[in-house]
Structure formats: structure tokens, C-alpha cells
Design an enzyme around this catalytic site. Structure first.
Site, PDB file in Angstrom:
ATOM      1  N   HIS A 186       0.827  -1.205   0.000  1.00  0.00           N
ATOM      2  CA  HIS A 186       0.000   0.000   0.000  1.00  0.00           C
ATOM      3  C   HIS A 186       0.860   1.254   0.000  1.00  0.00           C
ATOM      4  CE1 HIS A 186      -3.882  -1.837   0.281  1.00  0.00           C
ATOM      5  NE2 HIS A 186      -3.634  -2.442   1.427  1.00  0.00           N
ATOM      6  N   CYS A 242      -0.079   2.363  -4.657  1.00  0.00           N
ATOM      7  CA  CYS A 242      -0.851   3.557  -4.960  1.00  0.00           C
ATOM      8  C   CYS A 242      -0.033   4.806  -4.630  1.00  0.00           C
ATOM      9  CB  CYS A 242      -2.145   3.578  -4.150  1.00  0.00           C
ATOM     10  SG  CYS A 242      -3.278   2.213  -4.503  1.00  0.00           S
TER      11      CYS A 242
END
Length: 379
Positions: A186, A242
Site C-alpha cells: 500500500h 498507490c
């Protein structure tokens, strides 16, 4: 895309944008053009769907459709029960030799828990490790792997372990060294309070314990593994997360649309340079975008789409340039997005916001400008 031509001995009238035959549909005359991808002049007949692309790039771009069909058959998921350590120690002979190895890599795959779970990150790390060993001759004991499934806790992707491993990666680097930092997990962004970001945001990666210990900021990554790079050392970072576009805080970012480097030095003059070495980062998406740990191509299991495409391209085309790689990555995602195939299922809330579709564009950044269509990738 406008096709620029010069006068030839025979003139033709094209019957449509992509048809290169004459008005009577006779074979086309070869014309001198400049490729919109590499700006190289050459004689060629443009292929349908690849208008204004030279013969070499026309051939390369045919793989885009291959990826779309290939991904539909991907069906891999981490089998925790069969996991064995990816970290190895040097053999007694290697230890006694006293040889200094000039290749070193840090691979991080973070799976997380419960609602943050990513199921494809360990597969990504395994594939990246195999690529470095088989294609680029990295000694296995020179590759440090961090995942939650490693039997030794020092190899778990906690904030402390990642920070220590980043220091290990560049420690004592010398002329001729090749270093690789890979992260699959992430990523987030936070408001910039130090006035050292052009867009006003800091990018971060999330260790497995980020909820308790916090994230690792791009500023800190830059200080740890970019600034220490001395002359003759090359660092490649491949980040599949991301908001990872400028995760290394490098000075130059490549504008893929306008085919030029942009200087991202902030007004504050904050240092983003190396100590003479070269740092290159290939990110899964731009800073404001989301990357897919996705079921888009299988409908069943998740994988890091950007990582899979990257590795497959490197294997197919060992002499591929940075420009060709970024072009193919971008076109593959555009092709899948157009077919409503790219989905991000990390969060139900994100899925509701984006209608199950995530458009991501890979980003290339560097500590120095270079010709991306002539420089070949070598990790």
C-alpha cells in the site's frame, strides 16, 4: 497523432487515417517519417493501429493485445502453507573467498491483515527475485526479501526492518555497483508541511505495522538511498503501490505525453540529488492515482498488475529501452481500462467511488535526464 513526411519520388493519397494504401488501394509507398515514440527517422509502412510508429515499435506494440489475453489466464495466489524462506546465506566457499559483490537488492512484499489485505504481493516478490537471479545474475545471498511469511522476524516488513534494510542496500556502495529496491504494498499521500514538494503532497509507503508505527515518507527514502549514491553507482527502484509516482523524490520526472523531462526541484530548493550516482524509479502510477492489486485479468485471484507486466516485458525483450517499457506499460493499462477490465478491489469504498475501475499510468523519474529511447534497461 500527425504523421510528418517528406517528398518522395511517388506521391500517394491515403484513403483513411490508418490506411497506408493509395486511393486505388494499391501497395503503399514507403515514406520517410519520424517515429512519435523514439523520434528516430526511418523508412516504413505504418501498420493499422500504430500510425506514426516505426517498424521496431510497431512490432513491440503488438504485445499489448497479447497481455490482455494472457492476463485472463493468470490464476495465482500465495500459498502460505508451502512458503519457504526467500533469504539465503552465502556458501562457506563464498564466505572464505572474500569477494565483494557489486549487485545488491531489497525486495519488500507486504500482505497486511484483514481489510487491508493484498494477496498478490508475495507472488510479485518471488517473481522479481527470480528475474534478478536468472536474468541479471544477482547472487541469491545478495538479495534481501521482506515478507510477513519469512520465518525470521528480522525479515518481516515492519517499519524498523524496512528502514534498516534500506540502509543496508546502499551501505558501502562503490563505483560499478547495481542496486535494486522493489516494493509491493500500500501507498498513501500526506500534505507537505516542509514546502519541499512541487504538488504539495508527500508520498509514502506503508509497512505492515503502519497503523502503529507510521508510514515511511518519500523524503526519508530519498535521504536514505538516493543521497548516498556515489559516482558510478546505479539504483533502480520499482514500486508497485498507490500514489507511488514520485516516491523517491527524484529531481526529474518524465512527461510521457509531451515526451520530455520536467524539473521537479521545489521552490524551497530542497536537495533531491545523489552524490554523483544515478537513481531511476519506475512507479506503478502517478502520485494522484491508485495502483491495482487486482482480479481484473482472472476474475478470481489478485496480482500486482504493473509488476507482472514489467517482469514479462523484461523477459520477452532483454534489450528493451526505458521508453519502450513505459510506452508498453501505459498502452496495456489503457487497453484494459477501455475494456473495463482494470479493477481495484482493495477497498469496497474505493470500488463504489470509482465504479470498480482504476486507471493507472506508470511514471518514470530519475536523478538525471537521459534519452529514454536509446538507453536500455539493465538492473
Amino acid at each position: 497523432m500527425e504523421l510528418r513526411t517528406t517528398t518522395t519520388s511517388t506521391t500517394t493519397t491515403t484513403c483513411s487515417k490508418y490506411c497506408m494504401s493509395d486511393s486505388n488501394h494499391r501497395p503503399a509507398v514507403r515514406t520517410y517519417c519520424r517515429c512519435s515514440r523514439c523520434e528516430t527517422g526511418s523508412n516504413y509502412v505504418s501498420s493499422k493501429g500504430f500510425h506514426s510508429i516505426c517498424e521496431r515499435h510497431s512490432d513491440l506494440f503488438r504485445v499489448v493485445k497479447d497481455f490482455v489475453s494472457k492476463f485472463k489466464h493468470m490464476d495465482r495466489q500465495t500459498d502460505v502453507n508451502s512458503y519457504s524462506s526467500l533469504n539465503t546465506k552465502p556458501s562457506p566457499a563464498e564466505m572464505l573467498s572474500g569477494k565483494r559483490w557489486n549487485k545488491r537488492a531489497l525486495l519488500c512484499g507486504v500482505t497486511y491483515k484483514r481489510k487491508y489485505t493484498l494477496k498478490g504481493t508475495v507472488n510479485d516478490v518471488k517473481d522479481m527475485r527470480e528475474l534478478l537471479i536468472k536474468q541479471y545474475n544477482y547472487p541469491p545471498h545478495c538479495i534481501r526479501v521482506l515478507t510477513e511469511f519469512e520465518p525470521e522476524k528480522e525479515f518481516h516488513p515492519t517499519k524498523k526492518n524496512i528502514e534498516n534494510s534500506l540502509k543496508w542496500l546502499v551501505e558501502g556502495c562503490q563505483f560499478g555497483d547495481s542496486l535494486v529496491f522493489y516494493f509491493s504494498g500500500h501507498g498513501l499521500r500526506q500534505p507537505d508541511f516542509k514546502n519541499d514538494e512541487v504538488d504539495g503532497f508527500d508520498e509514502t509507503i506503508c509497512p505492515v505495522d503502519f497503523m502503529e508505527q507510521g508510514m515511511i515518507f518519500d523524503n526519508d527514502i530519498n535521504i536514505t538511498i538516493v543521497r548516498p549514491l556515489v559516482e558510478g553507482v546505479i539504483l533502480h527502484a520499482i514500486v508497485d503501490a498507490c500514489h507511488s509516482g514520485t516516491i523517491l523524490d527524484l529531481q526529474f520526472v518524465y512527461d510521457h505525453k509531451n515526451k520530455r523531462w520536467e524539473d521537479h526541484t521545489p521552490r524551497s530548493g530542497a536537495r533531491k540529488t545523489t552524490s554523483g550516482g544515478l537513481a531511476i524509479c519506475i512507479s506503478a502510477c502517478e502520485d494522484h492515482q491508485l495502483a491495482a492489486d487486482t482480479t481484473a485479468f482472472t476474475g478470481k485471484t489478485m496480482n500486482g498488475a504493473s509488476t507482472y507486466i514489467f517482469i514479462d516485458l523484461i523477459k520477452r525483450y532483454p534489450n528493451i529501452t526505458y521508453g519502450e517499457l513505459v510506452d508498453l506499460l501505459s498502452d496495456t493499462f489503457e487497453e484494459n481500462a477501455a475494456n473495463n477490465q482494470v479493477k481495484c478491489l482493495n477497498s469496497r469504498r474505493l470500488a463504489r467511488l470509482f465504479g470498480h475501475r482504476i486507471n493507472q499510468k506508470p511514471l518514470l523519474s530519475s536523478s538525471a535526464e537521459f534519452d529514454i529511447y536509446s538507453r536500455k534497461i539493465s538492473l
